[in-house]
Design a protein around this motif. Structure first.
Motif, PDB file in Angstrom:
ATOM      1  N   LEU A 101      30.231  -6.542  -0.084  1.00  0.00           N
ATOM      2  CA  LEU A 101      31.676  -6.545  -0.280  1.00  0.00           C
ATOM      3  C   LEU A 101      32.146  -7.972  -0.511  1.00  0.00           C
ATOM      4  O   LEU A 101      31.797  -8.882   0.245  1.00  0.00           O
ATOM      5  N   ARG A 102      32.925  -8.151  -1.548  1.00  0.00           N
ATOM      6  CA  ARG A 102      33.514  -9.444  -1.889  1.00  0.00           C
ATOM      7  C   ARG A 102      35.011  -9.245  -2.081  1.00  0.00           C
ATOM      8  O   ARG A 102      35.479  -8.141  -2.361  1.00  0.00           O
ATOM      9  N   ILE A 103      35.757 -10.333  -1.975  1.00  0.00           N
ATOM     10  CA  ILE A 103      37.201 -10.292  -2.165  1.00  0.00           C
ATOM     11  C   ILE A 103      37.571 -11.285  -3.259  1.00  0.00           C
ATOM     12  O   ILE A 103      37.196 -12.463  -3.201  1.00  0.00           O
ATOM     13  N   LEU A 104      38.302 -10.811  -4.253  1.00  0.00           N
ATOM     14  CA  LEU A 104      38.848 -11.660  -5.295  1.00  0.00           C
ATOM     15  C   LEU A 104      40.262 -12.046  -4.880  1.00  0.00           C
ATOM     16  O   LEU A 104      41.092 -11.171  -4.602  1.00  0.00           O
ATOM     17  N   GLY A 105      40.517 -13.336  -4.792  1.00  0.00           N
ATOM     18  CA  GLY A 105      41.847 -13.824  -4.453  1.00  0.00           C
ATOM     19  C   GLY A 105      42.476 -14.500  -5.656  1.00  0.00           C
ATOM     20  O   GLY A 105      41.871 -15.396  -6.257  1.00  0.00           O
ATOM     21  N   LEU A 106      43.664 -14.035  -6.028  1.00  0.00           N
ATOM     22  CA  LEU A 106      44.431 -14.627  -7.121  1.00  0.00           C
ATOM     23  C   LEU A 106      45.630 -15.313  -6.494  1.00  0.00           C
ATOM     24  O   LEU A 106      46.404 -14.690  -5.762  1.00  0.00           O
ATOM     25  N   VAL A 107      45.797 -16.597  -6.773  1.00  0.00           N
ATOM     26  CA  VAL A 107      46.749 -17.426  -6.043  1.00  0.00           C
ATOM     27  C   VAL A 107      47.817 -17.977  -6.975  1.00  0.00           C
ATOM     28  O   VAL A 107      47.523 -18.409  -8.088  1.00  0.00           O
ATOM     29  N   GLN A 108      49.050 -17.971  -6.486  1.00  0.00           N
ATOM     30  CA  GLN A 108      50.171 -18.590  -7.205  1.00  0.00           C
ATOM     31  C   GLN A 108      50.771 -19.670  -6.321  1.00  0.00           C
ATOM     32  O   GLN A 108      51.093 -19.419  -5.154  1.00  0.00           O
ATOM     33  N   ASP A 109      50.901 -20.862  -6.877  1.00  0.00           N
ATOM     34  CA  ASP A 109      51.543 -21.974  -6.189  1.00  0.00           C
ATOM     35  C   ASP A 109      53.044 -21.698  -6.150  1.00  0.00           C
ATOM     36  O   ASP A 109      53.667 -21.490  -7.180  1.00  0.00           O
TER      37      ASP A 109
END
Length: 120
Positions: A101-109
């Motif tokens: 299991l992996r987690i993709l994190g998409l980040v906005q400043d």
């Protein structure tokens, strides 16, 4: 275009994390730039060091992602390499890679957003 190419070329900061190991497994250029780390430095930095002020919220959010596969956006602060705290919004998505299991994190400043918001 492959997932790897899409990940690397994305102008949005993106990270792949091991939710059980407190590790960042992959980061794109935008992700490294956002936090001020080189790629190798970021991969050697535990997730808990990036989010020290929000660990309980992050753990709850990760649990939700692992149960449901994805979660809505959460507001967290990220500590940069120089030690400043950056307000962000993060969307997490679970996926399987090589049986793990992996987690993709998409980040906005959100630092500019906060500065312009007259309600703050």
């Amino acid at each position: 275009m492959s997932f790897q190419q899409l990940f690397e070329r994305s102008p949005e900061p993106a990270y792949v994390i091991d939710p059980h190991g407190d590790r960042i497994l992959a980061a794109n250029r935008a992700g490294c730039s956002l936090l001020g780390y080189t790629h190798d430095e970021l991969l050697a930095t535990p997730v808990s060091e990036i989010h020290p002020a929000d660990l309980p919220q992050l753990r709850d959010f990760l649990d939700q992602v692992m149960r449901h596969g994805r979660a809505s956006t959460i507001t967290l602060t990220c500590r940069t390499k120089v030690g400043t705290f950056l307000p962000t919004e993060i969307s997490l998505h679970a996926f399987e890679s090589d049986g793990c299991l992996r987690i993709l994190g998409l980040v906005q400043d959100r630092s500019d957003h906060r500065q312009r918001d007259p309600g703050d």
